[in-house]
Design a protein around this motif. Structure first.
Motif, PDB file in Angstrom:
ATOM      1  N   SER A  85       9.207   8.654   3.252  1.00 54.68           N
ATOM      2  CA  SER A  85       9.904   7.568   2.563  1.00 54.68           C
ATOM      3  C   SER A  85       8.947   6.394   2.403  1.00 54.68           C
ATOM      4  O   SER A  85       7.867   6.384   3.018  1.00 54.68           O
ATOM      5  CB  SER A  85      11.146   7.122   3.351  1.00 54.68           C
ATOM      6  N   GLY A  86       9.332   5.442   1.558  1.00 47.10           N
ATOM      7  CA  GLY A  86       8.556   4.216   1.415  1.00 47.10           C
ATOM      8  C   GLY A  86       7.724   4.118   0.165  1.00 47.10           C
ATOM      9  O   GLY A  86       7.064   3.100  -0.070  1.00 47.10           O
ATOM     10  N   GLY A  87       7.713   5.170  -0.646  1.00 51.64           N
ATOM     11  CA  GLY A  87       6.949   5.102  -1.879  1.00 51.64           C
ATOM     12  C   GLY A  87       7.597   4.158  -2.874  1.00 51.64           C
ATOM     13  O   GLY A  87       8.708   3.657  -2.678  1.00 51.64           O
ATOM     14  N   GLY A  88       6.882   3.889  -3.965  1.00 46.47           N
ATOM     15  CA  GLY A  88       7.423   3.010  -4.994  1.00 46.47           C
ATOM     16  C   GLY A  88       6.357   2.566  -5.952  1.00 46.47           C
ATOM     17  O   GLY A  88       5.255   3.125  -5.987  1.00 46.47           O
ATOM     18  N   LEU A  89       6.714   1.547  -6.738  1.00 46.35           N
ATOM     19  CA  LEU A  89       5.811   0.982  -7.734  1.00 46.35           C
ATOM     20  C   LEU A  89       5.274  -0.343  -7.211  1.00 46.35           C
ATOM     21  O   LEU A  89       6.049  -1.197  -6.758  1.00 46.35           O
ATOM     22  CB  LEU A  89       6.567   0.766  -9.040  1.00 46.35           C
ATOM     23  N   VAL A  90       3.958  -0.520  -7.291  1.00 50.10           N
ATOM     24  CA  VAL A  90       3.326  -1.737  -6.806  1.00 50.10           C
ATOM     25  C   VAL A  90       2.165  -2.090  -7.729  1.00 50.10           C
ATOM     26  O   VAL A  90       1.560  -1.191  -8.336  1.00 50.10           O
ATOM     27  CB  VAL A  90       2.848  -1.556  -5.344  1.00 50.10           C
ATOM     28  N   GLN A  91       1.869  -3.363  -7.821  1.00 54.37           N
ATOM     29  CA  GLN A  91       0.721  -3.790  -8.630  1.00 54.37           C
ATOM     30  C   GLN A  91      -0.583  -3.591  -7.864  1.00 54.37           C
ATOM     31  O   GLN A  91      -0.600  -3.585  -6.629  1.00 54.37           O
ATOM     32  CB  GLN A  91       0.872  -5.263  -9.007  1.00 54.37           C
ATOM     33  N   ALA A  92      -1.644  -3.423  -8.612  1.00 52.24           N
ATOM     34  CA  ALA A  92      -2.968  -3.307  -8.003  1.00 52.24           C
ATOM     35  C   ALA A  92      -3.224  -4.499  -7.085  1.00 52.24           C
ATOM     36  O   ALA A  92      -2.902  -5.633  -7.433  1.00 52.24           O
ATOM     37  CB  ALA A  92      -4.036  -3.216  -9.074  1.00 52.24           C
ATOM     38  N   GLY A  93      -3.782  -4.207  -5.918  1.00 50.68           N
ATOM     39  CA  GLY A  93      -4.020  -5.234  -4.919  1.00 50.68           C
ATOM     40  C   GLY A  93      -2.892  -5.390  -3.925  1.00 50.68           C
ATOM     41  O   GLY A  93      -3.049  -6.077  -2.908  1.00 50.68           O
ATOM     42  N   GLY A  94      -1.763  -4.762  -4.205  1.00 49.96           N
ATOM     43  CA  GLY A  94      -0.611  -4.875  -3.340  1.00 49.96           C
ATOM     44  C   GLY A  94      -0.648  -3.891  -2.182  1.00 49.96           C
ATOM     45  O   GLY A  94      -1.632  -3.176  -1.973  1.00 49.96           O
ATOM     46  N   SER A  95       0.457  -3.866  -1.439  1.00 51.34           N
ATOM     47  CA  SER A  95       0.552  -3.028  -0.251  1.00 51.34           C
ATOM     48  C   SER A  95       1.857  -2.240  -0.242  1.00 51.34           C
ATOM     49  O   SER A  95       2.854  -2.666  -0.825  1.00 51.34           O
ATOM     50  CB  SER A  95       0.493  -3.895   1.015  1.00 51.34           C
ATOM     51  N   LEU A  96       1.808  -1.100   0.424  1.00 53.24           N
ATOM     52  CA  LEU A  96       2.992  -0.292   0.702  1.00 53.24           C
ATOM     53  C   LEU A  96       2.832   0.330   2.077  1.00 53.24           C
ATOM     54  O   LEU A  96       1.703   0.576   2.524  1.00 53.24           O
ATOM     55  CB  LEU A  96       3.158   0.832  -0.318  1.00 53.24           C
ATOM     56  N   ARG A  97       3.963   0.601   2.712  1.00 54.97           N
ATOM     57  CA  ARG A  97       3.938   1.314   3.986  1.00 54.97           C
ATOM     58  C   ARG A  97       4.791   2.562   3.857  1.00 54.97           C
ATOM     59  O   ARG A  97       6.008   2.473   3.626  1.00 54.97           O
ATOM     60  CB  ARG A  97       4.479   0.442   5.112  1.00 54.97           C
TER      61      ARG A  97
END
Length: 123
Positions: free
Chosen positions: A7-19
């Protein structure tokens, strides 16, 4: 045998973070080496990172070294992947996987897989 769910995927802008998180059930989670792999459209599944059963040893692909951090919580039966400074080329389906031995980066050595979670990084 352990079952894995990401779980935890998604859409993010370049330079951003996800866990990303990977929850486990049905097996002895703490005994397994755990890894993250990813697969982009039209490409082979590739190794991202792995961690041994104690959490004391980790391996990273050169492409993510210094940006991604793998960790595990054996008490919570959960594996994590903290992804910082994301790039468009990190876009892929991310899979967690379990292996008996540590030190391998080959998908063939990981016998149990989750269903994957999509990560999309926009430019």
């Amino acid at each position: 045998q352990v079952q894995l769910v990401e779980s935890g995927g998604g859409l993010v802008q370049a330079g951003g973070s996800l866990r990303l998180s990977c929850g486990a059930s049905g097996g002895t989670f703490r005994l397994y080496t755990l890894g993250w792999f990813r697969q982009a459209p039209g490409k082979e599944r590739e190794f991202v990172a792995s961690i041994n059963w104690t959490g004391g040893s980790t391996l990273y692909a050169d492409s993510v070294k210094g940006r991604f951090t793998i960790s595990r919580d054996n008490a919570e039966n959960t594996l994590y992947l903290q992804m910082n400074s994301l790039k468009p080329e990190d876009t892929a389906v991310y899979y967690c996987a379990a292996a008996v031995k540590y030190g391998t980066t080959s998908p063939e050595d990981f016998g149990t897989w989750g269903q994957g979670t999509q990560v999309t990084v926009s430019s």
